[in-house]
Design a protein around this motif. Structure first.
Motif, PDB file in Angstrom:
ATOM      1  N   GLY A 296      53.600  -8.586  23.477  1.00 41.17           N
ATOM      2  CA  GLY A 296      52.792  -7.442  23.073  1.00 41.17           C
ATOM      3  C   GLY A 296      53.317  -6.740  21.834  1.00 41.17           C
ATOM      4  O   GLY A 296      52.976  -5.580  21.584  1.00 41.17           O
ATOM      5  N   LYS A 297      54.135  -7.437  21.053  1.00 38.38           N
ATOM      6  CA  LYS A 297      54.709  -6.845  19.842  1.00 38.38           C
ATOM      7  C   LYS A 297      53.622  -6.389  18.871  1.00 38.38           C
ATOM      8  O   LYS A 297      53.689  -5.287  18.320  1.00 38.38           O
ATOM      9  CB  LYS A 297      55.629  -7.847  19.141  1.00 38.38           C
ATOM     10  CG  LYS A 297      56.884  -8.205  19.917  1.00 38.38           C
ATOM     11  CD  LYS A 297      57.770  -9.143  19.141  1.00 38.38           C
ATOM     12  CE  LYS A 297      57.128 -10.480  18.859  1.00 38.38           C
ATOM     13  NZ  LYS A 297      56.739 -11.228  20.069  1.00 38.38           N
ATOM     14  N   THR A 298      52.635  -7.252  18.660  1.00 33.22           N
ATOM     15  CA  THR A 298      51.570  -6.928  17.702  1.00 33.22           C
ATOM     16  C   THR A 298      50.798  -5.688  18.135  1.00 33.22           C
ATOM     17  O   THR A 298      50.442  -4.845  17.308  1.00 33.22           O
ATOM     18  CB  THR A 298      50.596  -8.112  17.545  1.00 33.22           C
ATOM     19  OG1 THR A 298      51.330  -9.255  17.097  1.00 33.22           O
ATOM     20  CG2 THR A 298      49.507  -7.798  16.526  1.00 33.22           C
ATOM     21  N   THR A 299      50.564  -5.543  19.429  1.00 34.12           N
ATOM     22  CA  THR A 299      49.859  -4.366  19.946  1.00 34.12           C
ATOM     23  C   THR A 299      50.644  -3.096  19.649  1.00 34.12           C
ATOM     24  O   THR A 299      50.084  -2.095  19.178  1.00 34.12           O
ATOM     25  CB  THR A 299      49.637  -4.496  21.468  1.00 34.12           C
ATOM     26  OG1 THR A 299      48.847  -5.643  21.731  1.00 34.12           O
ATOM     27  CG2 THR A 299      48.926  -3.260  22.015  1.00 34.12           C
ATOM     28  N   VAL A 300      51.952  -3.136  19.901  1.00 33.87           N
ATOM     29  CA  VAL A 300      52.789  -1.968  19.635  1.00 33.87           C
ATOM     30  C   VAL A 300      52.841  -1.679  18.138  1.00 33.87           C
ATOM     31  O   VAL A 300      52.744  -0.520  17.714  1.00 33.87           O
ATOM     32  CB  VAL A 300      54.212  -2.178  20.196  1.00 33.87           C
ATOM     33  CG1 VAL A 300      55.142  -1.054  19.748  1.00 33.87           C
ATOM     34  CG2 VAL A 300      54.179  -2.252  21.716  1.00 33.87           C
ATOM     35  N   VAL A 301      52.981  -2.723  17.323  1.00 32.33           N
ATOM     36  CA  VAL A 301      53.002  -2.549  15.869  1.00 32.33           C
ATOM     37  C   VAL A 301      51.732  -1.858  15.403  1.00 32.33           C
ATOM     38  O   VAL A 301      51.764  -0.903  14.616  1.00 32.33           O
ATOM     39  CB  VAL A 301      53.170  -3.901  15.153  1.00 32.33           C
ATOM     40  CG1 VAL A 301      52.891  -3.753  13.657  1.00 32.33           C
ATOM     41  CG2 VAL A 301      54.567  -4.460  15.371  1.00 32.33           C
ATOM     42  N   ASN A 302      50.588  -2.340  15.902  1.00 33.21           N
ATOM     43  CA  ASN A 302      49.306  -1.751  15.496  1.00 33.21           C
ATOM     44  C   ASN A 302      49.177  -0.301  15.945  1.00 33.21           C
ATOM     45  O   ASN A 302      48.627   0.540  15.222  1.00 33.21           O
ATOM     46  CB  ASN A 302      48.149  -2.581  16.052  1.00 33.21           C
ATOM     47  CG  ASN A 302      48.027  -3.937  15.386  1.00 33.21           C
ATOM     48  OD1 ASN A 302      48.517  -4.125  14.271  1.00 33.21           O
ATOM     49  ND2 ASN A 302      47.392  -4.885  16.051  1.00 33.21           N
ATOM     50  N   GLN A 303      49.683  -0.006  17.136  1.00 35.55           N
ATOM     51  CA  GLN A 303      49.627   1.365  17.643  1.00 35.55           C
ATOM     52  C   GLN A 303      50.478   2.302  16.789  1.00 35.55           C
ATOM     53  O   GLN A 303      50.056   3.408  16.456  1.00 35.55           O
ATOM     54  CB  GLN A 303      50.092   1.422  19.096  1.00 35.55           C
ATOM     55  CG  GLN A 303      49.085   0.885  20.103  1.00 35.55           C
ATOM     56  CD  GLN A 303      49.628   1.002  21.514  1.00 35.55           C
ATOM     57  OE1 GLN A 303      50.431   0.194  21.959  1.00 35.55           O
ATOM     58  NE2 GLN A 303      49.196   2.026  22.221  1.00 35.55           N
ATOM     59  N   VAL A 304      51.674   1.838  16.425  1.00 32.67           N
ATOM     60  CA  VAL A 304      52.562   2.656  15.600  1.00 32.67           C
ATOM     61  C   VAL A 304      51.974   2.824  14.204  1.00 32.67           C
ATOM     62  O   VAL A 304      51.908   3.937  13.667  1.00 32.67           O
ATOM     63  CB  VAL A 304      53.966   2.026  15.511  1.00 32.67           C
ATOM     64  CG1 VAL A 304      54.829   2.785  14.507  1.00 32.67           C
ATOM     65  CG2 VAL A 304      54.637   2.015  16.873  1.00 32.67           C
ATOM     66  N   ALA A 305      51.509   1.724  13.614  1.00 36.69           N
ATOM     67  CA  ALA A 305      50.959   1.771  12.261  1.00 36.69           C
ATOM     68  C   ALA A 305      49.731   2.669  12.190  1.00 36.69           C
ATOM     69  O   ALA A 305      49.492   3.341  11.185  1.00 36.69           O
ATOM     70  CB  ALA A 305      50.613   0.363  11.796  1.00 36.69           C
TER      71      ALA A 305
END
Length: 202
Positions: free
Chosen positions: A13-22
């Motif tokens: 779920g790295k991409t999901t977290v990255v998108n949420q932070v970004a």
């Protein structure tokens, strides 16, 4: 500026977290760099040979180039980020102009394995996820997005992904400043991460 490293197993779920932070910042304030862009150039190998490469081993990553690029970004310079083709299992001849920004997010399964790369991150994050959930996500992604068949994905998971996760990826959990469980969408974890970023940027 801050350099944020986000690691975790494949399908965690790295991409999901990255998108949420970004999403919490203006586009001009955040630059995202994927470890996948830094797979080594294997143009000297045939396609059949490239397919057999263990892409979940640290040796498959051009960490020297990644290090050089992060140092240049830290200095305020732009870089030419490589572009990788999962279809061809190789870098393309294209690059993407990547500019300096307030927050740089580097994401990838192996980015916390080398001390010289870890030391470049102001904040280190590990995304924790159940192994069965990670396998399901990997199956869906590789079959629908990367054109793999079921047997190929399962065989790679059993022979490569799982043992590499246990040997190289899971141990890097110990180096994380923040651990975010993502069996479900973890908005609380992302909010805490955002608060830490804001404090360091203040």
């Amino acid at each position: 500026m801050l350099i944020l490293g986000i690691a975790g197993g494949t399908g965690s779920g790295k991409t999901t977290v990255v998108n949420q932070v970004a999403h919490e910042y203006l586009d001009t304030d955040v630059t995202v760099i994927s470890q996948d862009s830094y797979y080594k150039d294997t143009s000297h190998l045939s396609y059949e040979e490239r397919v057999k490469i263990n892409f979940d081993h640290p040796n498959s990553i051009d960490f020297q180039l990644l290090k050089e690029h992060l140092i240049e970004l830290r200095k305020g310079h732009s870089i030419q980020q490589p572009v990788y083709s999962f279809k061809d299992h190789n870098r393309t001849k294209e690059t993407v102009l990547t500019k300096h920004s307030t927050v740089i997010i580097v994401e990838g399964i192996l980015i916390l394995t080398l001390p010289e790369i870890r030391d470049l991150f102001d904040i280190k994050v590990y995304i924790d996820c159940d192994s069965d959930e990670r396998l399901i996500r990997r199956l869906k992604r590789d079959i629908s997005d990367r054109g793999r068949d079921l047997n190929e994905v399962l065989d790679r998971y059993q022979t490569t992904l799982k043992p590499m996760h246990q040997q190289f990826i899971e141990p890097t959990r110990a180096y994380a400043d923040v651990i975010i469980p993502t069996n479900r969408l973890n908005r609380v974890g992302v909010k805490i991460l955002r608060s830490i970023l804001d404090q360091k940027l203040a």
